[in-house]
Write an enzyme that holds these catalytic residues in place. Structure first.
Site, mmCIF file in Angstrom:
data_model
loop_
_atom_site.group_PDB
_atom_site.id
_atom_site.type_symbol
_atom_site.label_atom_id
_atom_site.label_comp_id
_atom_site.label_asym_id
_atom_site.label_seq_id
_atom_site.Cartn_x
_atom_site.Cartn_y
_atom_site.Cartn_z
ATOM 1 N N HIS A 137 19.833 61.856 126.612
ATOM 2 C CA HIS A 137 18.737 61.779 125.650
ATOM 3 C C HIS A 137 18.889 62.838 124.554
ATOM 4 C CE1 HIS A 137 16.076 58.955 127.820
ATOM 5 N NE2 HIS A 137 16.626 59.468 128.896
ATOM 6 N N PRO A 138 18.658 62.449 123.310
ATOM 7 C CA PRO A 138 18.687 63.453 122.240
ATOM 8 C C PRO A 138 17.452 64.341 122.304
ATOM 9 C CG PRO A 138 17.952 61.342 121.384
ATOM 10 C CD PRO A 138 18.345 61.106 122.818
ATOM 11 N N ALA A 179 8.167 59.711 124.923
ATOM 12 C CA ALA A 179 7.705 60.047 123.581
ATOM 13 C C ALA A 179 7.077 58.886 122.819
ATOM 14 C CB ALA A 179 8.880 60.601 122.761
ATOM 15 N N ILE A 224 10.522 63.824 127.733
ATOM 16 C CA ILE A 224 9.137 63.363 127.713
ATOM 17 C C ILE A 224 9.113 61.917 127.243
ATOM 18 C CG2 ILE A 224 8.712 64.124 125.329
ATOM 19 C CD1 ILE A 224 5.877 64.952 126.295
ATOM 20 N N GLU A 251 11.684 55.018 120.399
ATOM 21 C CA GLU A 251 10.699 55.776 121.181
ATOM 22 C C GLU A 251 10.259 57.049 120.481
ATOM 23 O OE1 GLU A 251 12.693 54.070 125.290
ATOM 24 O OE2 GLU A 251 13.171 56.080 124.563
ATOM 25 N N PHE A 295 14.732 68.921 127.492
ATOM 26 C CA PHE A 295 13.303 68.656 127.651
ATOM 27 C C PHE A 295 13.090 67.159 127.499
ATOM 28 C CE2 PHE A 295 9.205 67.868 125.475
ATOM 29 C CZ PHE A 295 8.355 68.265 126.485
#
Length: 330
Positions: A63-64, A128, A126, A93, A124
């Site tokens: 994930h970026p 989003a 989440i 997203e 991190f």
């Protein structure tokens, strides 16, 4: 849409676009065919919560960063098209965050992302979808202060939410939504029940769960006491934060959930941060309260049965420096 077939299969590359773990993609792609979306979601949850932690970290790294680049490298076993599909998912997203981004906010996110990575050694993560950049930054800052094992579990839960969104979109042939299938079912039930309640009763809707804290030592409402509502995830067996609140002047917390006449069945808990409240009492009454609270927190667990999901649940706490009790209120 894969729903055009009686049974649904998921290829390795498709599974990898949902969650960039080699083991997850392999096991999900060989677990089918699935009779419906619920069966596929159930399989995905079961697989995710049983893979090694190293697979969690591999999935995270694909994930970026919000407003930045990814930490890791894509899976060399998957087709390049799956990498593009994964990146397309991430871009969609993060659309709300990107559209609300400012140069100063992007700089602040970059700084906190790096601090987070330096502490936890993983990105991190989440869910989003639909969340503005400022909201994501606030969550990042709050989660930074957690213990590593707590944050690892939270990140794994966020990855599962993302996977469920993408899987729903894949099998329904529509853009990924913001709720998993169970959440959408609860939302639909909530909407119907709320409409029925509104038409049959003049009573206004309120949060299905409320609380009230009374200081039995001073004989006053315990105002300014933070509390957190959790729900146990039936698949991961982890407690997930549902909402947070602080008691008002009357010692009440009436806004833990949106107003409704429906509550999803399951096991819940309310964690009362008694240390914060007792520390404030110590400042006002230094001779009466201990320097360190004997009970720094109080956690009350309770179970909601499916047959009682339309009832109201009031969870009071009677608190003193050396004891506390609870009961089901009205």
């Amino acid at each position: 849409s894969l729903f055009s077939h009686a049974l649904m299969n998921i290829t390795y590359d498709q599974a990898f676009t949902l969650c960039a773990s080699k083991e997850f993609a392999t096991r999900l792609s060989t677990a089918g065919p699935f009779p419906d979306l619920e069966a596929a979601l159930h399989a995905a949850r079961s697989i995710w919560w049983s893979v090694p932690v190293t697979e969690w970290l591999a999935a995270f790294s694909a994930h970026p960063r919000i407003g930045g680049q990814r930490f890791g490298n894509p899976d060399s076993n998957s087709h390049p098209s799956s990498h593009k599909a994964f990146d397309a998912h991430s871009s969609t997203e993060q659309a709300a965050a990107s559209s609300s981004m400012t140069p100063s906010l992007q700089e602040e996110l970059a700084r906190w992302n790096q601090q987070y990575y330096d502490k936890f050694r993983h990105v991190f993560l989440i869910c989003a979808k639909g969340r503005p950049a400022q909201d994501i930054l606030a969550s990042l800052q709050a989660r930074y202060h957690r213990l590593p094992y707590e944050e690892l579990q939270t990140a794994a839960g966020e990855q599962m939410k993302i996977t469920e969104q993408r899987l729903t979109g894949l099998l329904e042939g529509a853009p990924t939504g913001t709720l998993d299938a169970q959440g959408r079912a609860h939302a639909r039930a909530n909407q119907v029940l709320s409409q029925l309640a509104a038409s049959s009763s003049s009573q206004p809707l309120r949060s299905p769960i409320t609380s009230h804290v009374l200081d039995t030592a001073l004989g006053v409402p315990a105002r300014g006491l933070p509390l957190v509502l959790h729900k146990l995830n039936e698949h991961s067996k982890l407690w997930e934060v549902i909402s947070q609140s602080v008691t008002n002047e009357d010692g009440r917390a009436g806004n833990l959930l949106p107003p409704s006449n429906y509550l999803a069945p399951g096991r819940y808990s309310v964690r009362f941060d008694t240390a914060t409240y007792l520390a404030a009492c110590k400042a006002k009454h230094p001779g009466y309260y201990a320097n360190l609270p004997f009970y720094p927190e109080a956690t009350v667990c309770f179970e909601i049965e499916p047959a009682k999901s339309t009832e109201h649940y009031h969870i009071p706490l009677l608190l003193s420096p050396y004891g506390y009790s609870t009961y089901r209120g009205s």
